[in-house]
Scaffold this motif. Structure first.
Motif, PDB file in Angstrom:
ATOM      1  N   ALA A  39      -6.516  -2.495   7.249  1.00 33.25           N
ATOM      2  CA  ALA A  39      -7.686  -2.153   6.430  1.00 33.25           C
ATOM      3  C   ALA A  39      -7.376  -2.345   4.949  1.00 33.25           C
ATOM      4  N   ASN A  40      -8.392  -2.688   4.170  1.00 34.01           N
ATOM      5  CA  ASN A  40      -8.196  -2.854   2.732  1.00 34.01           C
ATOM      6  C   ASN A  40      -8.887  -1.769   1.920  1.00 34.01           C
ATOM      7  N   LYS A  41      -9.546  -0.831   2.603  1.00 39.68           N
ATOM      8  CA  LYS A  41     -10.260   0.235   1.900  1.00 39.68           C
ATOM      9  C   LYS A  41     -10.518   1.370   2.887  1.00 39.68           C
ATOM     10  N   ILE A  42     -10.611   2.594   2.355  1.00 42.55           N
ATOM     11  CA  ILE A  42     -10.929   3.759   3.178  1.00 42.55           C
ATOM     12  C   ILE A  42     -12.195   4.410   2.639  1.00 42.55           C
ATOM     13  N   VAL A  43     -13.096   4.763   3.535  1.00 48.51           N
ATOM     14  CA  VAL A  43     -14.282   5.525   3.178  1.00 48.51           C
ATOM     15  C   VAL A  43     -14.272   6.805   4.018  1.00 48.51           C
ATOM     16  N   PHE A  44     -14.140   7.943   3.364  1.00 50.88           N
ATOM     17  CA  PHE A  44     -14.165   9.221   4.058  1.00 50.88           C
ATOM     18  C   PHE A  44     -15.608   9.708   4.168  1.00 50.88           C
ATOM     19  N   ILE A  45     -15.959  10.211   5.350  1.00 48.06           N
ATOM     20  CA  ILE A  45     -17.317  10.669   5.614  1.00 48.06           C
ATOM     21  C   ILE A  45     -17.312  12.184   5.752  1.00 48.06           C
ATOM     22  N   PRO A 103     -12.922  -9.921  12.499  1.00 44.95           N
ATOM     23  CA  PRO A 103     -12.182  -9.955  11.237  1.00 44.95           C
ATOM     24  C   PRO A 103     -12.991  -9.486  10.035  1.00 44.95           C
ATOM     25  N   ALA A 104     -14.319  -9.383  10.182  1.00 50.01           N
ATOM     26  CA  ALA A 104     -15.144  -8.901   9.077  1.00 50.01           C
ATOM     27  C   ALA A 104     -15.033  -7.389   8.907  1.00 50.01           C
ATOM     28  N   ARG A 105     -14.466  -6.713   9.896  1.00 52.81           N
ATOM     29  CA  ARG A 105     -14.378  -5.249   9.837  1.00 52.81           C
ATOM     30  C   ARG A 105     -13.027  -4.854   9.243  1.00 52.81           C
ATOM     31  N   THR A 106     -12.997  -4.633   7.950  1.00 54.82           N
ATOM     32  CA  THR A 106     -11.747  -4.351   7.248  1.00 54.82           C
ATOM     33  C   THR A 106     -11.744  -2.989   6.561  1.00 54.82           C
ATOM     34  N   VAL A 107     -12.807  -2.226   6.684  1.00 52.17           N
ATOM     35  CA  VAL A 107     -12.899  -0.910   6.050  1.00 52.17           C
ATOM     36  C   VAL A 107     -12.673   0.169   7.104  1.00 52.17           C
ATOM     37  N   ALA A 108     -11.821   1.134   6.786  1.00 49.54           N
ATOM     38  CA  ALA A 108     -11.586   2.262   7.684  1.00 49.54           C
ATOM     39  C   ALA A 108     -12.513   3.412   7.280  1.00 49.54           C
ATOM     40  N   TYR A 109     -13.470   3.737   8.123  1.00 42.19           N
ATOM     41  CA  TYR A 109     -14.324   4.902   7.915  1.00 42.19           C
ATOM     42  C   TYR A 109     -13.670   6.074   8.635  1.00 42.19           C
ATOM     43  N   VAL A 110     -13.344   7.107   7.896  1.00 45.52           N
ATOM     44  CA  VAL A 110     -12.571   8.222   8.443  1.00 45.52           C
ATOM     45  C   VAL A 110     -13.417   9.486   8.427  1.00 45.52           C
ATOM     46  N   ALA A 111     -13.549  10.111   9.575  1.00 46.32           N
ATOM     47  CA  ALA A 111     -14.307  11.353   9.709  1.00 46.32           C
ATOM     48  C   ALA A 111     -13.426  12.421  10.326  1.00 46.32           C
ATOM     49  N   GLN A 152       0.826  -1.193   0.000  1.00 46.11           N
ATOM     50  CA  GLN A 152       0.000   0.000   0.000  1.00 46.11           C
ATOM     51  C   GLN A 152       0.871   1.257   0.000  1.00 46.11           C
ATOM     52  N   ALA A 153       2.097   1.142  -0.534  1.00 48.00           N
ATOM     53  CA  ALA A 153       3.028   2.259  -0.434  1.00 48.00           C
ATOM     54  C   ALA A 153       2.511   3.519  -1.098  1.00 48.00           C
ATOM     55  N   GLU A 154       1.682   3.377  -2.134  1.00 46.53           N
ATOM     56  CA  GLU A 154       1.150   4.544  -2.818  1.00 46.53           C
ATOM     57  C   GLU A 154      -0.290   4.826  -2.428  1.00 46.53           C
ATOM     58  N   GLY A 155      -0.702   4.366  -1.263  1.00 41.09           N
ATOM     59  CA  GLY A 155      -2.036   4.686  -0.778  1.00 41.09           C
ATOM     60  C   GLY A 155      -3.014   3.545  -0.971  1.00 41.09           C
ATOM     61  N   LEU A 156      -4.129   3.644  -0.267  1.00 38.53           N
ATOM     62  CA  LEU A 156      -5.206   2.664  -0.359  1.00 38.53           C
ATOM     63  C   LEU A 156      -6.326   3.195  -1.243  1.00 38.53           C
ATOM     64  N   ASN A 157      -7.120   2.269  -1.782  1.00 39.25           N
ATOM     65  CA  ASN A 157      -8.317   2.687  -2.486  1.00 39.25           C
ATOM     66  C   ASN A 157      -9.234   3.410  -1.517  1.00 39.25           C
ATOM     67  N   TYR A 158      -9.857   4.476  -1.966  1.00 41.93           N
ATOM     68  CA  TYR A 158     -10.753   5.213  -1.084  1.00 41.93           C
ATOM     69  C   TYR A 158     -11.899   5.823  -1.865  1.00 41.93           C
ATOM     70  N   GLU A 159     -12.944   6.123  -1.141  1.00 43.31           N
ATOM     71  CA  GLU A 159     -14.070   6.857  -1.693  1.00 43.31           C
ATOM     72  C   GLU A 159     -14.575   7.822  -0.638  1.00 43.31           C
ATOM     73  N   ARG A 160     -15.400   8.754  -1.056  1.00 42.74           N
ATOM     74  CA  ARG A 160     -15.954   9.750  -0.150  1.00 42.74           C
ATOM     75  C   ARG A 160     -17.470   9.657  -0.178  1.00 42.74           C
ATOM     76  N   LEU A 161     -18.082   9.643   1.012  1.00 43.80           N
ATOM     77  CA  LEU A 161     -19.540   9.706   1.132  1.00 43.80           C
ATOM     78  C   LEU A 161     -19.886  11.071   1.700  1.00 43.80           C
ATOM     79  N   ALA A 162     -20.590  11.871   0.914  1.00 42.38           N
ATOM     80  CA  ALA A 162     -20.842  13.242   1.350  1.00 42.38           C
ATOM     81  C   ALA A 162     -22.024  13.835   0.610  1.00 42.38           C
ATOM     82  N   GLY A 163     -22.562  14.873   1.208  1.00 49.58           N
ATOM     83  CA  GLY A 163     -23.621  15.645   0.595  1.00 49.58           C
ATOM     84  C   GLY A 163     -23.452  17.096   0.996  1.00 49.58           C
ATOM     85  N   PRO A 164     -24.330  17.975   0.515  1.00 54.53           N
ATOM     86  CA  PRO A 164     -24.200  19.405   0.828  1.00 54.53           C
ATOM     87  C   PRO A 164     -24.426  19.742   2.290  1.00 54.53           C
TER      88      PRO A 164
END
Length: 471
Positions: A305-311, A259-267, A31-43
């Protein structure tokens, strides 16, 4: 403060710590160049909560919990119930994003969520499928929510306690992902007494399985005296760090034992409502990031973690923070030349300290528990490693060639092994920094490459390391 690896462990094979390093290096390099991530957001917080709800539950919501966007303190205990998402309302419109849930639960009294919202809920799915959980104040509402937790999940011998003043406890928001027990709150003497009565009724201290009350946050949030009073004879524990970010990290480590919790939700550590609604997630844990995102990626990697989700949107999580927290550009091809580390003088490095058990190291490497591998670690209980903010080139000798003037081997690494120990005293200074951004000084002539060729590790080890600047 000083920690060291005994010289006797350096000669020959550095077995257990070498395997510890192998586990962490595999993750950091991939993961030297970062993890896959997405953003969940609204106005606004309303739309962000809807994005989180649909991400986690799709459009099939058996039940939805509706809290006030203005001050969503009720969202925190509701998320722990685990049978449906939490969404926020602006108090004018019930926005469910086009989803028709099976049941709607309004959180808080009319002062929090107006009766007009409850009326819209009844029009959405029928009066018989709408209820309100509320008490005389936010603490009584938390206890009402806890009652529902028991009705949905059954008995438990564990409960969580935190302070609920202002916009809620920043120390506790990461606890919204916890599923093994409800959260109750307090603000004053009256609510402490009520919490004590609730614990005594719902979780008797003499039940066969025992009972435990866990404080979310340090003694500033839940003083020891309050914890003991509310526990009413039950055992106590505390999830806490030096600040809200490290407290969230401690809670996340406990949540990630599943072990089922592998996603990092970041706020954001300053926009707490996003972390509260993120608790509805079933596949991960919550971390708070400071402005700028420094140290967050290292925490995420060390959790496996294998994925990041930004909130949250740009207003609370600027893209520059997201990029830093996701580790983008932190690898070997990132900006700037790597630091050169050698044994001719002391070296100062920055990164995130982790104190890990053998089980945690193996789970990090394998993604699951492997009992037969744990036997390799017999005799050593914990391993201290440092995940560097940026890779460095270590121009250092091998363990069998530590005399001054011996040949060196220059290789790049992002992980440094600091300590393997069964001694609690040795671990104490490092535990204070576990999960945190830390500066460490490595003494001159103290770094070496392990010589155990039976294990494919590339990580350097330290014979002497000091927290802070010790030049």
């Amino acid at each position: 403060m000083q920690a060291w690896v005994k010289r006797g462990a350096i000669t020959g094979v550095v077995g257990a710590l070498t395997l510890a390093m192998m586990a962490l290096v595999a993750v950091s390099e991939s993961q030297a160049e970062g993890l896959n991530y997405e953003r969940l957001a609204g106005p606004s917080g309303v739309e962000t909560s809807l994005a989180v709800a649909k991400h986690t539950w799709g459009t099939n919501w058996p039940v939805v919990y509706v809290a006030a966007n203005r001050n969503p303190v009720d969202a925190l205990p509701a998320a722990t119930i685990g049978d449906g998402p939490v969404v926020l309302t602006d108090g004018k419109q019930l926005n469910l994003g086009g989803v028709k849930p099976g049941h709607i639960v309004i959180l808080g009294g009319p002062g929090a969520v107006p009766e007009s919202i409850a009326q819209q809920a009844r029009q959405t799915c029928g009066a018989e499928n709408v209820e309100r959980l509320a008490g005389s104040d936010r603490n009584a509402t938390a206890r009402a929510i806890a009652d529902r937790w028991f009705s949905v999940n059954g008995p438990t011998n564990r409960m969580y306690l935190t302070k609920n003043a202002g916009s809620g406890s920043p120390d506790a928001v990461a606890g919204s992902v916890l599923r093994d027990a409800p959260i109750i709150t307090y603000t004053n003497e009256a609510s402490i007494s009520a919490a004590k009565q609730f614990v005594a009724m719902r979780m008797p201290a003499d039940q066969p399985a025992g009972a435990q009350l866990v404080a979310l946050g340090g003694s500033g949030a839940v003083p020891d005296a309050v914890l003991q009073t509310v526990a009413n004879g039950a055992a106590t524990q505390r999830f806490a760090g030096a600040n809200r970010y490290l407290t969230a990290f401690e809670i996340a480590k406990f949540a990630a034992t599943d072990p089922a919790r592998t996603v990092a939700y970041v706020a954001s550590g300053t926009a707490l409502k996003d972390a509260m609604v993120a608790g509805a997630a079933k596949d991960g844990f919550i971390l708070l990031t400071p402005p700028g995102g420094a140290g967050t990626f290292q925490q995420i990697v060390s959790m496996g973690a294998n994925k990041i989700v930004f909130i949250g949107g740009e207003g609370v999580l600027p893209q520059s923070t997201v990029v830093m927290a996701a580790g983008v550009g932190l690898g070997a091809d990132g900006p700037g030349d790597p630091q050169i580390v050698n044994n001719s003088e002391a070296s100062v490095l920055t990164g995130v300290i982790r104190v890990l058990s053998a089980k945690e190291l193996i789970r990090l490497e394998q993604g699951k528990d492997v009992p037969e591998l744990e036997k390799v670690f017999s005799g050593t209980e914990y391993y201290v490693v440092m995940i560097l903010d940026e890779p460095a080139v270590f121009d250092i000798p091998h363990a069998s060639e530590l005399e001054v003037g011996t040949p060196t081997d220059a290789r790049e690494a992002k992980i440094v092994g600091i300590l393997d120990s069964t001694s609690g005293a040795d671990l104490n200074p490092w535990r204070l920094h576990d999960g945190g951004e830390t500066t460490v000084t490595f003494a001159g002539h103290s770094l070496y490459w392990p010589t155990d060729v039976s294990l494919p590790t590339t990580g350097p080890h330290a014979a002497a390391a000091y927290i802070g600047y010790n030049l």
